[in-house]
Write a protein that holds these residues in place. Structure first.
Motif, PDB file in Angstrom:
ATOM      1  N   ASP A  15      18.962  -5.187  23.490  1.00  0.00           N
ATOM      2  CA  ASP A  15      20.162  -4.367  23.161  1.00  0.00           C
ATOM      3  C   ASP A  15      20.000  -2.724  23.237  1.00  0.00           C
ATOM      4  O   ASP A  15      20.711  -2.121  23.603  1.00  0.00           O
ATOM      5  N   SER A  88      28.013 -10.110  20.597  1.00  0.00           N
ATOM      6  CA  SER A  88      26.960 -11.159  20.414  1.00  0.00           C
ATOM      7  C   SER A  88      26.739 -12.028  19.285  1.00  0.00           C
ATOM      8  O   SER A  88      27.168 -13.083  19.126  1.00  0.00           O
ATOM      9  N   ASP A 217      27.704 -14.709  26.923  1.00  0.00           N
ATOM     10  CA  ASP A 217      27.126 -13.481  26.624  1.00  0.00           C
ATOM     11  C   ASP A 217      26.803 -12.932  27.676  1.00  0.00           C
ATOM     12  O   ASP A 217      25.699 -12.940  28.160  1.00  0.00           O
ATOM     13  N   GLU A 218      27.533 -11.824  28.508  1.00  0.00           N
ATOM     14  CA  GLU A 218      27.161 -11.212  29.459  1.00  0.00           C
ATOM     15  C   GLU A 218      26.578 -11.930  30.368  1.00  0.00           C
ATOM     16  O   GLU A 218      25.657 -11.578  30.904  1.00  0.00           O
TER      17      GLU A 218
HETATM   18 MG    MG Z   1      25.059  -8.746  23.094  1.00  0.00          MG
END
Ligand code: MG
Ligand code: ATP
Lengths: 296, 422
Positions: A15, A88, A217-218
């Motif tokens: 991140d 997230s 998630d992405e």
């Molecule tokens: Mg994330």
């Protein structure tokens, strides 16, 4: 426990890398007050998931502040927001993946249909069979393609006979749009596929247990545009039978695949609206600032 | 050429020189290591290879019923008490007539090993019809004779034998009545005071049982401990304390484990001394830290994404470990265990303390029979005064090294083989 800590250390390292530098614009935006309540339409009739006053803490650090949201049946909802705003974290509390992180605590009322997610009597195994998850980085098991998809059904005893299992595997791979590419090499390793194929394999693996909700998630952040397009198409098809919540950094993607869009900002849910509304006439200033690319 | 370029050029030259020098150091140190290894091997092989052969002497032996005191060769009881020594002595006197002096006779008899009687008994047992007849038979030579025959021509005058004996041996050799054979008994016999009869058989079997006990205990315990610590144990002062102590344990001198074994297993639990079971227990204590540490390292290399994937599908923690972590970590665990076992195989000090240094003639039949192990056998022989034991020591070292190299190769092969699935 060591593993969990390591897991989230790595996640956080990812991140951090993605976090853009704070620019002047953002600092000025920080003066914009948060809305008292989430603006827009956070609630729907007959929701699949009903989430009220969700607060998530990492030790003493609060990552999610009082988020209330409904996720409708068979809808695709996308969660957007600047890096580190807690997308997230929020998503992971929906199938209790946060349980693997020692210091993480979730408070609030989270319901899947009538089931309280954090009911101490609830077995998380059962919950995770109902709420599946696809991760940012494709993570197939170092086993054959077949075994990857068959893993969940075997775990939950969904197929009694080899024949049934074969069918589940084939159907899942078909739904994930991967069948034609791999049908001749079902027994070669899943890690030998391309990145996009691996991600679709992970999706096939997730839907093989017929979950009711799929969290992503992405899922496309490690993929090239063509593989991304395939997955987006896939999400569209899957929405006929599944409820999908997807975190994405790409606003085009959110616009293309989702019915509703939720905008998170520093742990707060600012605005939820129909995707079109969010991207054309956002109600809140912060949302507007984000989608016009002034920060995030 | 600008000023910077010139400076860069100059510094480059220096950098290259430095790099060259660094490489040279590396090659030099590898060279030194290889040289040491080469010297070691040449020395050991040079000294030890002769021990893999032994000499036999051919004599015409009459298996006389009266001298032997046997009237039925198929009766084991009788054969066990038969006077084979008598017929051998007779045969020797016949071969070299005119030796009447007692002193000289004794020297003559010393040409043949005391183990030759067993040769003879086995021959007779195999073929009872030999009884009463006369046959040319090959008998095991005494170790001094063996040594003499193995020494090159030039050096023979220095040998530790009487002139008369040397003459007899030369005679036998000239007549073609000596023969060099592969020393199979070196691998099948237990220890003995007579070098020509001694072998590493019981030591190998003892080592085998000891290793089995060690493996059966240390692998499961080590792997289980590693999995618990890595996957299940909460992170707190107590587990930190355990971790530090496991690392400390790995550094404890092995002889301490011997003392521990003596104090606990023998004195407290009353286990018998000198048995592979005890040796295995002590070596387990010694190898455990190695196995735990390597297993934990292997578990750590399993990517967290794989665990997350399985958890998200609804696998329980135990299932994640069994289905994903263990299979992926197993090559590393096995390699670590084999290397730990190889260390244990070469270990001497702790075993000396628990009495595995005993003089063992019989091949142990199980982990609770008294036994010795290869490195201890080497230690014992290296201490022996007989000259023949010098070669046997080196030969035993060769065997031990062969085992160690095989194990380490196995570890490498296994790792390569299993890692491919990754
Ligand atoms: Mg994330
Ligand atoms: N395992 C953890 N331990 C402690 N704090 C954490 C952990 N994971 C996340 N956080 C913190 O929680 C906040 C939200 O993180 P989260 O990963 O949910 O953000 P995100 O919206 O998914 O960001 P990105 O878009 O970069 O993935 C961040 O401030 C982060 O530092």
């Amino acid at each position: 426990m060591d593993t969990a800590r390591e897991l989230d250390n790595r996640n956080r390292a990812d991140d951090d890398a993605a976090k853009p530098l704070i620019d002047v614009e953002e600092r000025s935006m920080q003066d914009t007050p948060y809305p008292e309540k989430t603006v827009g339409k956070p609630f729907v009739d007959a929701p699949k998931m009903k989430l009220r006053h969700v607060n998530v803490f990492y030790a003493d650090n609060q990552a999610i502040h009082d988020v209330s949201l409904d996720i409708g049946k068979n809808e695709v909802i996308s969660l957007i927001g600047p890096s580190g705003c807690g997308k997230s974290t929020f998503l992971r509390s929906l199938n209790r993946m946060n349980d693997t992180i020692d210091i993480c605590r979730v408070k609030g009322e989270l319901h899947l249909d009538d089931q309280d997610l954090y009911d101490p009597k609830l077995d998380v195994v059962e919950l995770r069979a109902r709420v599946g998850m696809v991760f940012q980085k494709p993570n197939p098991f170092p086993k054959s393609i077949y075994d990857n998809v068959a893993y969940g059904p075997r775990l939950h005893g969904l197929a009694d006979k080899k024949y049934d299992l074969d069918e589940i595997v084939e159907n899942s791979l078909r739904s994930a749009g991967l069948w034609n590419e791999v049908k001749d090499r079902l027994h070669s390793s899943g890690t030998g596929l391309s990145g996009g194929q691996q991600q679709r394999l992970c999706i096939a693996r997730t839907i093989a247990v017929s979950p009711e909700v799929v969290l992503m998630d992405e899922p496309c952040s490690a993929l090239d545009p063509i593989a991304t397009a395939k997955i987006e198409e896939l999400i569209d098809e899957l929405s006929e039978s599944y409820t999908i919540a997807i975190v994405t950094h790409s606003m085009q993607q959110a616009a293309r695949v989702s019915h509703r869009t939720a905008y998170f900002h520093l742990g707060r849910l600012i605005e939820v609206n129909d995707t079109e509304t969010v991207f054309t006439k956002p109600e809140h200033e912060l949302t507007e600032a984000y989608i016009t690319g002034r920060f995030g | 050429m600008s000023e910077t370029t010139a400076k860069v050029r100059k510094s480059l030259a220096r950098r290259y020189r430095q790099e060259k020098r660094f490489q040279a150091y590396g090659i030099l140190s590898i060279g030194v290591g290889l040289l040491a290894l080469l010297i070691l091997f040449t020395d050991i092989i040079g000294k030890g290879h002769s021990a893999f052969f032994e000499h036999y002497i051919q004599l015409e032996i009459s298996l006389d019923r009266d001298v032997l005191g046997v009237d039925d060769a198929s009766d084991d009881e009788q054969l066990n008490y038969a006077n084979f020594g008598g017929v051998i002595k007779e045969a020797l006197r016949e071969r070299f007539p005119g030796v009447d002096d007692r002193q000289q006779q004794r020297q003559l008899y010393a040409l043949v090993s005391s183990g030759a009687s067993y040769n003879l008994r086995d021959e007779l047992k195999a073929d009872p019809s030999l009884l009463g007849g006369t046959r040319n038979l090959w008998l095991l030579a005494d170790d001094d004779v063996d040594l003499y025959l193995k020494t090159p021509e030039k050096k023979r005058p220095e040998a530790r034998l009487g002139d008369q004996q040397k003459q007899w041996i030369e005679d036998l050799e000239a007549a073609g009545d000596t023969e060099k054979r592969f020393n199979a008994s070196f691998f099948s016999h237990g220890d003995s005071r007579e070098p020509e009869l001694a072998g590493i058989g019981s030591a190998i079997v003892g080592s085998f049982f000891t290793m089995i006990v060690t493996l059966c205990l240390s692998f499961p315990i080590g792997v289980a401990a590693a999995i618990y610590l890595e996957e299940f144990a909460p992170r707190n002062k107590f587990t930190d304390f355990i971790e530090v102590n496991i690392n400390n344990l790995a550094a404890v001198p092995s002889i301490i484990f011997g003392l521990l074994g003596l104090a606990i297993f023998i004195n407290l639990f009353g286990l018998p001394r000198s048995v592979p079971l005890l040796g295995g227990l002590v070596l387990t204590l010694m190898t455990l830290p190695t196995i735990i540490i390597t297993s934990r390292a292997a578990i750590k290399t399993v990517p967290p994404s794989v665990r997350e994937g399985a958890l998200a599908l609804g696998a329980s923690k135990m299932q994640v470990v069994l289905h994903h972590v263990l299979p992926l970590a197993l090559p590393g665990m096995l390699t670590g265990s084999i290397i730990g076992m190889a260390q244990a195989l070469g270990e001497t000090a702790p075993l000396l303390l628990i009495g595995m240094v005993a003089f063992i003639v019989d091949i142990p039949g199980g982990p609770t029979d008294p036994a010795t192990v290869l490195p201890v056998q080497i230690y014992l022989w290296a201490d022996s005064p007989e000259q023949s034991f010098v070669a046997m020591t080196s030969a035993a070292i060769m065997v031990l090294l062969a085992f160690l190299i095989t194990m380490n190769t196995l570890a490498v092969v296994l790792r390569k083989r299993l890692e491919r699935r990754w």
